[in-house]
Design an enzyme around this catalytic site. Structure first.
Site, PDB file in Angstrom:
ATOM      1  N   GLY A   1       0.824  -1.214   0.000  1.00 58.22           N
ATOM      2  CA  GLY A   1       0.000   0.000   0.000  1.00 58.22           C
ATOM      3  C   GLY A   1       0.855   1.259   0.000  1.00 58.22           C
TER       4      GLY A   1
ATOM      5  N   ASN B   1      -4.253 -10.049  -2.846  1.00 60.75           N
ATOM      6  CA  ASN B   1      -4.205 -11.358  -3.502  1.00 60.75           C
ATOM      7  C   ASN B   1      -5.457 -12.147  -3.106  1.00 60.75           C
ATOM      8  OD1 ASN B   1      -2.088 -11.854  -5.246  1.00 60.75           O
ATOM      9  ND2 ASN B   1      -0.666 -12.472  -3.632  1.00 60.75           N
TER      10      ASN B   1
ATOM     11  N   SER C   1       1.079  -7.423  -9.181  1.00 59.31           N
ATOM     12  CA  SER C   1       2.252  -8.287  -9.077  1.00 59.31           C
ATOM     13  C   SER C   1       3.526  -7.464  -9.177  1.00 59.31           C
ATOM     14  CB  SER C   1       2.259  -9.356 -10.178  1.00 59.31           C
ATOM     15  OG  SER C   1       3.441 -10.134 -10.032  1.00 59.31           O
ATOM     16  N   GLY C   2       4.539  -7.934  -8.467  1.00 57.76           N
ATOM     17  CA  GLY C   2       5.846  -7.277  -8.538  1.00 57.76           C
ATOM     18  C   GLY C   2       6.456  -7.021  -7.184  1.00 57.76           C
TER      19      GLY C   2
ATOM     20  N   LYS D   1      -4.291 -13.464 -11.881  1.00 63.51           N
ATOM     21  CA  LYS D   1      -3.158 -13.320 -10.942  1.00 63.51           C
ATOM     22  C   LYS D   1      -2.881 -14.662 -10.248  1.00 63.51           C
ATOM     23  CE  LYS D   1       0.030 -11.409  -8.362  1.00 63.51           C
ATOM     24  NZ  LYS D   1       0.138 -11.899  -7.069  1.00 63.51           N
TER      25      LYS D   1
ATOM     26  N   HIS E   1      -0.974 -16.588 -12.617  1.00 63.83           N
ATOM     27  CA  HIS E   1       0.386 -16.002 -12.624  1.00 63.83           C
ATOM     28  C   HIS E   1       1.194 -16.610 -11.482  1.00 63.83           C
ATOM     29  CE1 HIS E   1       3.247 -13.192 -10.780  1.00 63.83           C
ATOM     30  NE2 HIS E   1       3.501 -12.734 -11.992  1.00 63.83           N
ATOM     31  N   ASN E   2       0.595 -16.676 -10.311  1.00 64.00           N
ATOM     32  CA  ASN E   2       1.322 -17.211  -9.159  1.00 64.00           C
ATOM     33  C   ASN E   2       1.573 -18.710  -9.285  1.00 64.00           C
ATOM     34  OD1 ASN E   2       1.059 -14.592  -8.233  1.00 64.00           O
ATOM     35  ND2 ASN E   2       0.778 -15.212  -6.128  1.00 64.00           N
TER      36      ASN E   2
ATOM     37  N   GLU F   1       4.399 -18.873 -11.411  1.00 68.32           N
ATOM     38  CA  GLU F   1       5.543 -18.413 -10.593  1.00 68.32           C
ATOM     39  C   GLU F   1       6.090 -19.576  -9.745  1.00 68.32           C
ATOM     40  OE1 GLU F   1       4.809 -14.695  -8.300  1.00 68.32           O
ATOM     41  OE2 GLU F   1       5.378 -15.847  -6.532  1.00 68.32           O
TER      42      GLU F   1
ATOM     43  N   ARG G   1     -13.205 -49.452 -15.469  1.00 68.02           N
ATOM     44  CA  ARG G   1     -14.365 -48.775 -14.880  1.00 68.02           C
ATOM     45  C   ARG G   1     -15.647 -49.504 -15.262  1.00 68.02           C
ATOM     46  NH1 ARG G   1     -15.771 -43.795 -16.464  1.00 68.02           N
ATOM     47  NH2 ARG G   1     -16.627 -43.275 -14.429  1.00 68.02           N
TER      48      ARG G   1
ATOM     49  N   HIS H   1     -19.585 -48.552 -16.001  1.00 66.93           N
ATOM     50  CA  HIS H   1     -19.525 -47.123 -16.344  1.00 66.93           C
ATOM     51  C   HIS H   1     -19.554 -46.867 -17.850  1.00 66.93           C
ATOM     52  CE1 HIS H   1     -19.146 -45.932 -12.243  1.00 66.93           C
ATOM     53  NE2 HIS H   1     -18.098 -46.711 -12.047  1.00 66.93           N
TER      54      HIS H   1
HETATM   55  C1  6PG Z   1       3.681 -11.188  -6.950  1.00 64.64           C
HETATM   56  C2  6PG Z   1       3.885 -12.335  -5.993  1.00 64.64           C
HETATM   57  C3  6PG Z   1       3.249 -12.015  -4.697  1.00 64.64           C
HETATM   58  C4  6PG Z   1       3.772 -12.847  -3.563  1.00 64.64           C
HETATM   59  C5  6PG Z   1       3.229 -14.210  -3.536  1.00 64.64           C
HETATM   60  C6  6PG Z   1       4.191 -15.176  -2.909  1.00 64.64           C
HETATM   61  O1  6PG Z   1       3.203 -11.445  -8.025  1.00 64.64           O
HETATM   62  O2  6PG Z   1       4.034 -10.066  -6.597  1.00 64.64           O
HETATM   63  O3  6PG Z   1       3.335 -13.488  -6.510  1.00 64.64           O
HETATM   64  O4  6PG Z   1       1.887 -12.075  -4.887  1.00 64.64           O
HETATM   65  O5  6PG Z   1       5.148 -12.852  -3.540  1.00 64.64           O
HETATM   66  O6  6PG Z   1       2.070 -14.134  -2.778  1.00 64.64           O
HETATM   67  O7  6PG Z   1       3.490 -16.264  -2.588  1.00 64.64           O
HETATM   68  P1  6PG Z   1       4.033 -17.401  -1.675  1.00 64.64           P
HETATM   69  O8  6PG Z   1       4.263 -16.798  -0.310  1.00 64.64           O
HETATM   70  O9  6PG Z   1       2.941 -18.397  -1.677  1.00 64.64           O
HETATM   71  O10 6PG Z   1       5.316 -17.873  -2.263  1.00 64.64           O
END
Ligand code: 6PG
Length: 495
Positions: free
Chosen positions: A17, A108, A133-134, A198, A201-202, A205, A462, A468
């Site tokens: 924030g 999130n 994100s970031g 998002k 995305h995670n 990630e 099955r 089935h």
């Molecule tokens: C982002 C990250 C951010 C955060 C994750 C980490 O895009 O900025 O993904 O959202 O770092 O929540 O998640 P974990 O704690 O589950 O690794």
């Protein structure tokens, strides 16, 4: 000069924030900020005074927040996902929020919660979501922003989000903060869509991080390389197709020396990974909608398994791993093979993520623009990578692409590099090095490349125990048959 109205409020001045507030100020927006913790409000004010741009107003309460905004008011919440969001919104409603006022959840949040909140607050306020994100640096100097909710509200929010977001040049490369470029902020769709994207995305990630960690482990265990040497290999990889933020930070991490022991810091860190849950959400979602995302799911399993340290140690101390000792490894070849294994696996993880979005989009009636999603992930976010430019190009060429595996550029890459991928996974398996992410991706690829899976036998099983039914290859798929397996005169019946 004293200012009485701000352009936007930020409620919740924790790490994200506060940095979003400073970013908005940098971009000439006046911000009113509130947090129950007044130290955070004071800290934001002190930081804002160093900027000499925009104006930061302190608010003493949510009521004060509302009084420092002009209608229709825009209030961004940066509070922990979950009940806290509703608590703040309900409080704002009590203080006089109106249906035209826009409340943006920047946390999130679980996407289904955002869908529910959209319904709950309909007519009472304009509920909007923006997944950010970031991390801390992204929020401060240019995040990737996945906006969703009321499309009219987007028109009001868009200039602000576009100005604070990360930017890319015409080649899709991130540009320095403050430079002109294509913004990494986009309207994704109705409530829930931005948070869904998002979440995926995670999930990606998680997979990306796990795959890099497996490459590190392979280099350590199979080639006996030090953290520093691995860092140098990653550094080289980071100049090519594997260039990404996660690779870049891994290089930095691997080269960091522990000030206390003077050994690589990474060697001093416990091998137990945490998680906050967004990867798990992606994995659950993939199981629920029936869209396989094994590399994402494996990455979640890998974190959970790492947490079972006591049990792991017991097993490791009680069973001797028998490996193929006659297996010969050529160091240069092994590194090249691992590079390709990482690249191909990463591609499969992205293919899984994009297919997951496709599947849910069709269930929810969202019209997701996959090229736009790939584009806003090219800078600002955690998975930013050179690779995303190629993904964006794939979806620009064919917006309804069934899978990234079918894109001509990627299918050629997979064709050219797959043997190296197989060699890495096979050698890791023979040498007892766990590589669940790399091998799950290879299995995903092989299953999709299989014209015939063993599911014919499974369907027969099955039918055997549960009647089935099955389809026959010589009849239309919708025609179902059952075989009378337990009768003396076995025969097939048409259902
Ligand atoms: C982002 C990250 C951010 C955060 C994750 C980490 O895009 O900025 O993904 O959202 O770092 O929540 O998640 P974990 O704690 O589950 O690794």
């Amino acid at each position: 000069m004293s200012l009485s109205f701000a352009n936007i409020a930020i409620v919740g001045l924790g790490v994200i924030g506060r940095n979003l507030a400073l970013n908005l100020l940098d971009n000439q927006y006046d911000v009113v900020g509130f947090d129950l913790n007044t130290t955070l409000v004071d800290k934001t004010l002190t930081d804002s005074l160093k900027l000499n741009r925009g104006c930061f107003l302190k608010a003493k309460s949510l009521k004060d927040v509302l009084s420092k905004l002009r209608a229709p008011r825009v209030i961004a919440l940066s509070v922990p996902a979950g009940k806290a969001i509703e608590n703040v919104i309900d409080e704002l409603l009590k203080e006089g929020l109106t249906s035209d006022d826009i409340v943006i959840d920047t946390g999130n949040s679980l996407w289904t919660d955002s869908v529910e909140r959209g319904k709950k607050y309909l007519g009472k306020l304009t509920f909007f979501c923006t997944a950010v994100s970031g991390g801390e640096m992204g929020a401060r100097f240019g995040p990737s922003l996945m906006a969703s909710g009321n499309a009219i509200a987007w028109q009001q929010i868009k200039p602000m989000w576009e100005s604070i977001s990360a930017k890319v040049d015409s080649y899709g490369q991130p540009v320095p903060t403050g430079s002109e470029g294509e913004p990494c902020a986009a309207y994704i769709g109705p409530e829930g869509a931005g948070h869904y994207v998002k979440m995926v995305h995670n999930g990606i990630e998680y997979a990306d991080m796990q795959l890099i960690c497996e490459a590190y482990q392979y280099l350590r265990q199979v080639l006996n390389l030090s953290a520093h040497e691995i860092g140098n290999i990653f550094k080289k990889w980071n100049t090519g197709v594997l260039n990404s933020y996660l690779m870049e930070i891994s290089v930095d991490i691997l080269q960091q020396v522990d000030p206390k022991t003077k050994t690589p810091l990474v060697d001093m860190i416990c091998d137990i990974a945490g998680q906050k849950g967004t990867g798990l959400w992606s994995a659950v979602e993939s199981l629920q909608v029936g869209c396989p995302a094994p590399t994402i799911t494996q990455a979640v399993f890998a974190r959970s398994l790492s947490g079972l340290k006591v049990q792991r140690m017991k097993v490791a101390n009680s069973i001797d791993v028998v490996i193929e000792s006659s297996f010969e490894i050529d160091k240069t070849n092994a590194i090249e093979q691992l590079h390709d294994a990482l690249y191909c696996s990463k591609l499969c993880a992205y293919a899984q993520g994009f297919n997951l979005m496709k599947m849910t989009a069709s269930e929810q009636g969202w019209e997701l623009d996959y090229a736009a999603i790939a584009k806003i992930w090219r800078a600002g976010c955690i998975i930013r990578a050179v690779f995303l430019q190629s993904i964006a190009e794939a979806y620009v060429k064919n917006p309804s692409l069934d899978s990234l595996l079918l894109d001509p550029f990627f299918s050629e890459e997979l064709f050219n590099r797959q043997l190296n991928w197989r060699r890495t996974v096979a050698s890791a398996n023979l040498l007892g090095v766990s590589c669940a992410g790399l091998s799950s991706a290879l299995n995903y690829f092989d299953a999709f490349c299989s014209k015939k899976l063993p599911s014919n036998l499974l369907q027969a099983q099955r039918d055997y125990f549960g009647s089935h039914t099955y389809s026959r290859i010589d009849h239309p798929e919708e025609q179902k048959f059952h075989f009378l397996w337990s009768e003396s005169s076995r025969k097939e019946v048409y259902i």
